[in-house]
Each structure stands twice: as C-alpha cells, then as structure tokens.
Motif scaffolding. Structure first.
Motif, mmCIF file in Angstrom:
data_model
loop_
_atom_site.group_PDB
_atom_site.id
_atom_site.type_symbol
_atom_site.label_atom_id
_atom_site.label_comp_id
_atom_site.label_asym_id
_atom_site.label_seq_id
_atom_site.Cartn_x
_atom_site.Cartn_y
_atom_site.Cartn_z
ATOM 1 N N ILE A 76 0.808 -1.185 0.106
ATOM 2 C CA ILE A 76 -0.006 -0.075 -0.137
ATOM 3 C C ILE A 76 0.861 1.046 0.183
ATOM 4 N N TRP A 77 1.895 1.349 0.758
ATOM 5 C CA TRP A 77 2.813 2.451 0.843
ATOM 6 C C TRP A 77 3.465 2.499 -0.329
ATOM 7 N N THR A 78 4.117 1.720 -1.085
ATOM 8 C CA THR A 78 4.628 1.872 -2.412
ATOM 9 C C THR A 78 3.831 2.039 -3.375
ATOM 10 N N ALA A 79 2.393 1.926 -3.272
ATOM 11 C CA ALA A 79 1.540 2.272 -4.335
ATOM 12 C C ALA A 79 1.110 3.619 -4.255
ATOM 13 N N VAL A 80 1.104 4.077 -2.867
ATOM 14 C CA VAL A 80 0.805 5.688 -2.741
ATOM 15 C C VAL A 80 1.709 6.546 -3.066
ATOM 16 N N THR A 81 3.062 5.703 -2.633
ATOM 17 C CA THR A 81 4.261 6.892 -3.202
ATOM 18 C C THR A 81 4.811 6.548 -4.337
ATOM 19 N N SER A 83 6.630 4.246 -5.599
ATOM 20 C CA SER A 83 8.037 3.363 -5.520
ATOM 21 C C SER A 83 7.904 1.919 -5.976
ATOM 22 N N ALA A 84 8.972 1.504 -6.159
ATOM 23 C CA ALA A 84 9.095 0.120 -6.341
ATOM 24 C C ALA A 84 8.543 -0.687 -5.381
ATOM 25 N N GLN A 88 14.241 -0.923 -2.208
ATOM 26 C CA GLN A 88 15.738 -1.583 -2.221
ATOM 27 C C GLN A 88 16.049 -1.616 -0.826
ATOM 28 N N SER A 89 15.574 -1.048 0.162
ATOM 29 C CA SER A 89 16.019 -1.120 1.508
ATOM 30 C C SER A 89 15.396 -2.578 1.971
ATOM 31 N N ALA A 90 14.787 -3.568 1.165
ATOM 32 C CA ALA A 90 14.450 -4.514 1.605
ATOM 33 C C ALA A 90 15.263 -5.742 0.937
ATOM 34 N N ARG A 91 16.207 -5.463 0.001
ATOM 35 C CA ARG A 91 16.915 -6.324 -0.691
ATOM 36 C C ARG A 91 18.370 -6.415 -0.017
ATOM 37 N N ILE A 92 18.679 -7.482 -0.113
ATOM 38 C CA ILE A 92 20.149 -7.949 0.574
ATOM 39 C C ILE A 92 20.959 -8.131 -0.825
ATOM 40 N N SER A 93 22.134 -7.625 -0.364
ATOM 41 C CA SER A 93 23.037 -7.460 -1.854
ATOM 42 C C SER A 93 24.511 -7.648 -1.177
ATOM 43 N N HIS A 114 6.619 -10.185 -4.830
ATOM 44 C CA HIS A 114 5.405 -9.688 -5.094
ATOM 45 C C HIS A 114 4.195 -9.951 -4.189
ATOM 46 N N PRO A 115 3.296 -9.046 -4.013
ATOM 47 C CA PRO A 115 2.168 -9.330 -3.126
ATOM 48 C C PRO A 115 1.685 -10.524 -3.541
ATOM 49 N N LEU A 116 1.375 -10.912 -4.714
ATOM 50 C CA LEU A 116 0.635 -12.280 -5.095
ATOM 51 C C LEU A 116 1.175 -13.508 -4.532
ATOM 52 N N ARG A 117 2.854 -13.307 -4.426
ATOM 53 C CA ARG A 117 3.344 -14.697 -3.633
ATOM 54 C C ARG A 117 2.719 -14.920 -2.566
#
Length: 873
Positions: A76-81, A83-84, A88-93, A114-117
């Motif tokens: 919901i937050w990414t849809a409102v803003t 953003s993707a 990127q903050s939730a990704r480990i690299s 993806h939310p459907l996952r």
C-alpha cells in the motif's frame, strides 16, 4: 504422521506376527455415508478444529500474520508513493555486506517479491511452521530457524558468488540485490522436523522439499534461492544430530511400490514445472531460466540483433538472440509444450505405467545429452576464445546443471523400474510412436522444402546444409539455444516465419496427444483378462481364490469362458495361484486343459496353494505333491471363547474394552483420507525397515486393499488413533459370499499386546452375526511344511521340501512366518493342508526358484547382501 513397523521380534512380543505384518494407523467409525438432512450441516466443529490448531501453533500463525501485514502494508505504501515493490531497502546485496546488514537481513527475510506470492508462501509457512512447532515447541523452533537462516544466508551467498561470479550480469546481481523471502526462515526447521516424523513422511518432506528447492535454484537462480538450499541442508543436518535414532540411519531400501511411484511422479512434475518457475524471477539467471525473460525488464533491440547477426559481436548478443526467440509465439510454444508432455509422463509415473518410466528415462537422458551439446560442444566450437568464452557466458554452468539433474533422475527411475508394472497395449503404442515419428519426418520435409524454395524470406539465404543443421533446433525448447548463434532468421509475416515457428509446436502437440492416448489406455495387456477374472471369482471359488485377481498374474480361461486359472511364469514354470475358480462344474476339466495349454507353451505347470480335493485329483493323474502350509479355518457358527485354551483371546478382548479400543469395519474406499494415509504410512514403515523387499504372490499389501470388495477391520483407541488393521478377502459360492479370508495384518510397534487377537475375535463375532460359513486365517507361507507321498511315488520331493524349508528358515527373522503360524493356532481353528502339486521331480530346482521368485519378485543380489548383514548384526 506416525511411526510404525513390525519385525518378527516385535511380533513375538505382541504374540501376533504377520507375513507382511507390521503396524497400522487409523481411526474412525463405521464410516456409513451421512444422510443429508435440512440444517444438518454445521461449521461449528470445523471452527473448533481451526481454533484448536491455531492455539497449538501460535508461532507459525503469528509469523504468517506478520508476513501478511508487513507485505500488504508495504504494498500500500509503495502504491501511494509510486515507488517500486519491494523497495531497495528490503533487498540484500553483496554491495551492502558489512554495511547495516544486521538491519537489512531481518527485513529481507519477511518480504516477498510480489504481493501475489503471499497466496503461495502463506500456506507453506503455516504448514512448515506447524510441523516444526509441533515437534520442537516455539522456543526451540525459533533457535533452529535462526541458526539455519543465518547459516543459510552466509553459505548460500558464498555459493552464489562461486556459481555466478564470472557471469555477465554479476554486477547487476551484486548491486540490485535480492529478496530472501520467508521461505528461507521456515525451510530449515521443516527439514529438521522431518527427522522426527515417520519414515514415510520423512521421505516425502525431504524428497519433495529438495526437488522444489532444486527447481528454484536451476530455473530462477537468484542468490536467495541458494540461501534457501543452504538453509534446508543446515536444517537436515541439525535434525539428524538432534534425533540420533536408529531409524534415522536406516537406508531407504524398499519403499512400497505405491509410494515409490507416487513420489517419483510428484518429483517429475516439479521438475516439469520448472520453466514456469523461471517466469517469477526478475533476474532469470538460473541455468534453465530462459523463459524468465518473458516477464523480465529486457526488450528486443532489432538494431543490436542485426549487428550481432552481421558479426559485430558484443557481450549482449546472446541476450538479443534469446529475446528474439521469445518474440516469436512458436518459440514460446515449443518451450511450454514439452513441459506439458513431461507433466503427462509424470502422471504416467504416478499411475505406475511402464511406458512412462521408459519415456522418462529416455527424455531425461536425451535432455542431458542435448545440454552438453548445445551448452558446451557447440559454443566451444563456434567461439574463437574457446573455453574462456564458455566461462564468461556461463555455458559451462548451464551444461553442468542441466545435464546432472536429468541423469540423476533417470538413474533413480531405472533403479525403481519394479514399481512400474502397468503395460500398454502394443497396438496403441505402435500407433502413438508412428504418429510421433511420422509427424517429425513430415514436418522436417516441409521445413527443408520451404527453406530451399523461399530463401529470400530469411535474413540470409540458407543452404541445404545450414537448413539441415538448424532443423533439430526447431524442435528444441529455446532454453537449449541460449548459447547458440543463429545462422539465419525468418523475416516477419512470411511463410518461412510460419514454418520456422510452427513445426516444433505441431510436433510436440502430436507427441503430447500420443502420450495421453497411450497412458490412458484402458485396454492394458492383461487388464481385460484381469477384469473378467474378477467377475468369475464372484461365481465360485476357494478361500484363497480372490488372490488370483491381484496384479502380476496371467489368466487361462476355459473354452466356455466361465472358469479361469490364475498363474505366473517364472523360470519356465507356470505357477498357479490356487486352483481354478468360476463355474465349479468345469474345474476338473480345467486341470487337464490347462496342463495341455502349458505343454503347448513349453511350460511346466505347477499348482500352488491347492486344497486336498484338488490334490487328490492331480494325484490320480500321477502328480506328486508337497504340503507347503496349513490353512487355519474358523467356523463362525461355533465361535466361543470359553475354556482355558481361550484365555489369551478373552484377555485381549477385555483389555481392549478397558482401554476404550473399538473395532471399525470399513473399506479403503469408504475410509477417511486420514485413515488411508495412516494405512500407507504404516505399510511404508514396515517395508522400509525390512532387509528384504515386500513379498507378493499370495501376500497382499496396500495396493490390494484398494479393491472395494475387500473389508478392513481396524482397532481404534479412545483418542481416535488406529492401533491395528486387518484386511479380509471375500469368497463366493454360487454368486453368494460365504466366507472371508484374512490377508493384510499390521499394527503399530507400540500398540498394546493382544490388539490382533481382539480384531480377529471381533471379526469372528461379526461373521457369526452375518451367518458366514467360515472365516479363514489363511496360511503362513512355507510354514508347517511336510512331504506327502503317494502310492508308486519316490522320495524325490525331499529336495523341494528341503529347499523351501531352508528358504522359510532364512527369511523367518524378517517375515516371521513360523511365529505367525503359532499365533493363529490360538483361535483353535480347523487345520487344512495347502499343497503344491507338480508332474515332474526333474523340475524341482526350477520349481523352487519359481516359488521364491514369485514371493520376492524384486529381490536383487544387493538385497541378499543387505539381508545377510542384517542377520549378522
């Protein structure tokens, strides 16, 4: 999931051995179909069960809810803003290693791609979490999850570096990062918990679990997938160290036929669905992940493609080739249709089709060969840089992974060929092969003709040799062409383009239809005969005639078709399963006609498990016989348990009543899914803990319970757990059931003493109420052997007697036939001899081999070695 088994020693302790004895699950009541009435249904019991389950698994439920809330909130937050998702903050690299990883890792473990996952992941989290929590408790489960996930991330990221470090997209993977997902948290505890489940469920969890993880690694190839694999291995190791049980070290020697083929079918289906898994990856860097490009961010650059085809090579040319192939509908279909074909093959494996097993072996070996050719040989021959190019482009990795998996699976199927016994009608098979081969030849001719007649419709004018070299590629999934530079391409909107794209899908559609046609063959070789024999057994027969309807038998029918003899051919011996059944007026003539039939086939007929009347008839023809067992027959009309001799039976009945154990009469078809699963669980436990394979011939297993005419009598305790189970085979006379014969008899290893006595006593009481004429406890194979000599006959039977007695003594520690023989005598039965009758003592060695082979058709030299080791230990 419950452990179970029975060995001869266990049986002695329980005073109730059994040939294929051993364990039993189950519970439920009489299992009468419910009579639906208005307002008779209520969700309250279901809600109660769900509530109780939630209370029993607070950790699994809480973790799943946290994942749902966090991901939906973030979506919901990414849809409102704008953003993707995921951010990127939730990704480990790799670029973030050492910089705030303490905070990034927990977040990356809770976010899905993806939310459907969530529709897929949440059920997995609940199931896996509840399995672990029910065995370890919440605190220990958390510690195991922490150890496995941290260790899995460290090891998985390291392996990913070694595998992908030389690839062209490595910098993108290192910078973009990956979402680990909650599966990396629960897979470790699940694998650890598998060590504390029954053998059946242990193998199910591990085999299916590793198959799914391998599919993720091979078809997606994200660093997170390697972490999941490493976490699973850590969990497996932890479970092994924590369990330290004897049965944890037991080799999976002999799973039941039914379970083995089901597992192989499921694993085959998981591998077949791999290309679809590839579509879920934005990185699509698994060695088999070409189809992932469909949903990837890349797009075809026609200018770059033209430059690449003209020899202006660069690092992205292979990517352009892949995208170009995916831009053609035919390229997509030629990749998806083989997946559908392998799903059909998987279904055939699940059903036990021998043709499916051979098809799977051929297809997997072919896949491995093509992988080596198209990923290794061709690129090496075409690239001026040689091996360096293969390393840069990752072809060596693709070749290794693509070839290894199918080879391993083909070997496993080949070693399990005993489980695939259903044949296919030869005429149908020939027609299917002809259609597939014919379509291939016709389509190939069409392609060559169009290529030579319309050369201007290609980017380069192809020669006949180039067309011939390109022809195999038209039938291959595009994943095999990743490292292949096309010599020419068709121009859009031309006839050449239609043929270029179309011949592959048409061929695979024909092959798919042919496979379906063969695997759905209702007129199997011997199937119609078996169905007819199953009808004749309901006319008239002896106490063990129903065994003649089981799989593995051949059938000889009388000239009228109203009587039949079931037999098997081993080592030139036509060994019958009891005598004739069907119209009893024909039986005497059947013996003579069957003997003549065997003479025409150059077989030696031998009648096994016949009774005294038939033995005497054969003796009048000059045949010899050997007493190979004693059938125990109880007359229900005379059933009673008074007197000192019945003390053990009375004690068992009274103990069952005190413990709240009841008997439930049902069939496998009517039984609940829980009951069916427990029956299979117990049988699998028994089969795997034996040092020899499960016996066949006149001894039934789980597969023989599936016939709706077979009755099951289960012992169910006050908690609803089935402690033991028996199966009963019907006997007809003049179309009416007159008696029942005991076959399947297994119980839990920890069931109370006397549970089998209780079940047999209750069956006798039930049959007394029904007015049955007899209740046969069957005969313990090869127990109670003695020689029967007839006038004018010599003592040649001693050799066969000694061989069978030796076999009986050798396998006694495993199957406990002598213990079973003594157990049945508790019921004060009438003892009736069971005989083997044969015409020629010169064939005694062959007869002995035929009997042993019939009871142990799957025994191999390795089994003998294993058995000897078990005896020594």
């Amino acid at each position: 999931m419950t452990d179970t088994m029975t060995t001869a020693n266990n049986e002695a302790q329980h005073t109730e051995p059994s040939p294929q004895e051993a364990s039993k699950p189950m519970k439920t009541e009489k299992l009468k179909p419910a009579k639906p009435t208005r307002r008779s249904y209520s969700f309250r019991p279901l809600l109660t069960d769900v509530t109780q389950w939630i209370r029993s698994n607070p950790l699994a439920v809480g973790f799943a809810l946290a994942v749902v809330v966090i991901n939906l909130g973030l979506a919901i937050w990414t849809a409102v803003t704008g953003s993707a998702f995921p951010p990127q903050s939730a990704r480990i690299s790799y670029d973030k290693l050492g910089h705030g990883m303490l905070y990034v890792v927990p977040f990356a473990l809770l976010i899905v791609m993806h939310p459907l996952r969530l529709l897929l992941d949440i059920p997995v989290l609940l199931i896996a979490g509840s399995v672990a929590e029910s065995r370890f408790g919440a605190v220990k489960t958390v510690w195991i999850a922490l150890i496995c996930s941290v260790g899995g991330i460290a090891a998985g990221m390291g392996v990913s570096v070694m595998v992908n470090g030389h690839s062209m997209v490595w910098r993108t993977m290192a910078q973009t990062g990956t979402v680990l997902g909650p599966l990396a948290v629960v897979v470790g505890p699940l694998m650890a918990a598998s060590a504390f489940t029954s053998l059946l469920w242990r193998h199910r969890i591990r085999v299916i679990g590793y198959a799914i993880v391998a599919t993720l690694v091979l078809y997606r190839g994200e660093p997170g997938d390697y972490c999941i694999l490493a976490a699973a291995l850590f969990g497996h190791l932890l479970g092994y160290l924590m369990a330290q049980r004897d049965d944890e070290r037991i080799q999976w020697n002999h799973g039941t036929v039914l379970e083995t083929r089901r597992m192989l079918g499921i694993v085959s289906a998981v591998f077949a669905l791999g290309p679809l898994v590839a579509m879920s990856s934005p990185i699509h860097h698994g060695p088999l992940s070409t189809l992932g490009l469909l949903l990837g961010p890349n797009s075809l650059d026609n200018t770059r493609l033209e430059q690449c085809l003209n020899g202006v090579g660069s690092m992205d040319c292979f990517m352009q080739y892949r995208l170009q192939r995916l831009s053609m509908p035919g390229g997509i279909l030629v990749s998806l249709l083989p997946c559908a074909f392998m799903l059909v093959v998987s279904w055939g494996l699940f059903k036990g089709r021998r043709l499916a097993a051979w098809t799977s072996i051929i297809a997997n070996i072919g896949t491995a060969e093509l992988a080596l050719i198209y990923y290794f040989v061709f690129p090496l021959a075409q690239s001026p840089d040689g091996m360096r190019a293969l390393i840069v482009h990752g072809a060596w990795r693709s070749a290794l992974f693509t070839a290894a998996l199918p080879i391993i699976f083909a070997l496993v199927v080949a070693m399990s060929m005993r489980c695939f016994r259903l044949p296919t009608d030869l005429r149908r098979l020939a027609a299917g092969l002809a259609a597939s081969a014919g379509s291939f030849l016709v389509l190939s001719a069409v392609y060559l003709f169009v290529g030579m007649s319309r050369p201007g419709e290609f980017t380069e004018r192809p020669t006949f040799v180039l067309l011939l070299e390109d022809l195999p590629r038209r039938f291959l999934p595009i994943g095999f062409l990743n490292e292949i530079t096309p010599d020419f391409l068709p121009k859009n909107g031309t006839a050449a383009s239609a043929v270029y794209q179309g011949i592959g899908p048409v061929f695979w559609a024909v092959a798919l239809a042919a496979a379906l046609w063969c695997f759905t063959d209702a007129a199997l070789e011997g199937h119609e005969a078996q169905a007819k024999a199953s009808q004749l057994v309901e006319i008239d027969g002896e106490s063990m005639s129903f065994m003649g309807t089981w799989d593995g038998n051949r059938y000889w029918f009388s000239s009228s078709g109203r009587s039949v003899i079931a037999y098997r051919v081993e080592h030139g011996i036509a060994l019958t399963v009891t005598g004739p059944f069907g119209d009893s007026a024909e039986w005497e003539r059947d013996f003579k006609d069957f003997i003549d039939y065997c003479a025409e086939q150059s077989w030696t007929p031998v009648f096994y498990s016949v009774h005294a009347g038939q033995r005497d008839l054969l003796a009048s023809l000059g045949w010899q016989s050997l007493d190979i067992g004693t059938e125990m027959v109880v007359l229900p009309a005379q059933w009673q348990t008074r007197g000192k001799k019945w003390q053990d039976v009375r004690t068992a009945i009274n103990k069952a009543k005190r413990d709240g154990v009841t008997d439930v009469l049902t069939t496998f078809e009517q039984a609940s899914l829980s009951m069916q699963a427990q029956i299979m669980d117990i049988s699998e436990q028994w089969a795997e803990e034996k040092s020899l394979p499960e016996m066949k011939f006149t001894l039934g297993g789980v597969e023989e319970l599936l016939d709706p005419r077979v009755r099951l009598l289960c012992a169910v305790d006050a908690d609803g757990t089935v402690q033991a189970v028996t199966s009963w085979l019907p006997t007809w006379r003049e179309g009416r059931i007159v008696g029942w014969t005991l076959d399947f008899m297994r119980h839990r290893p920890d069931s109370a003493n006397g549970v089998m006595e209780f079940l047999i006593a209750r069956m006798a009481e039930r049959l007394k109420e029904e007015g049955a004429e007899f209740m046969s406890l069957s005969a313990a194979p090869l127990a109670g052997i003695s020689v029967m000599e007839f006038e004018g006959q010599g003592s040649g039977t001693e050799f066969l007697q000694h061989v069978l007695m030796a076999v009986a003594d050798i396998i006694e520690p495993v199957y406990g036939f002598h213990s079973l023989f003594r157990f049945k005598k508790k019921f004060q039965p009438q003892e009736q001899g069971v005989y083997i009758c044969y015409p020629d003592s010169a064939k005694l060695a062959q007869i002995a081999l035929a009997v042993v082979q019939s009871y142990l058709p799957d025994m191999k030299p390795a089994d003998v070695v294993r058995f000897v080791k078990a005896l020594r230990d």
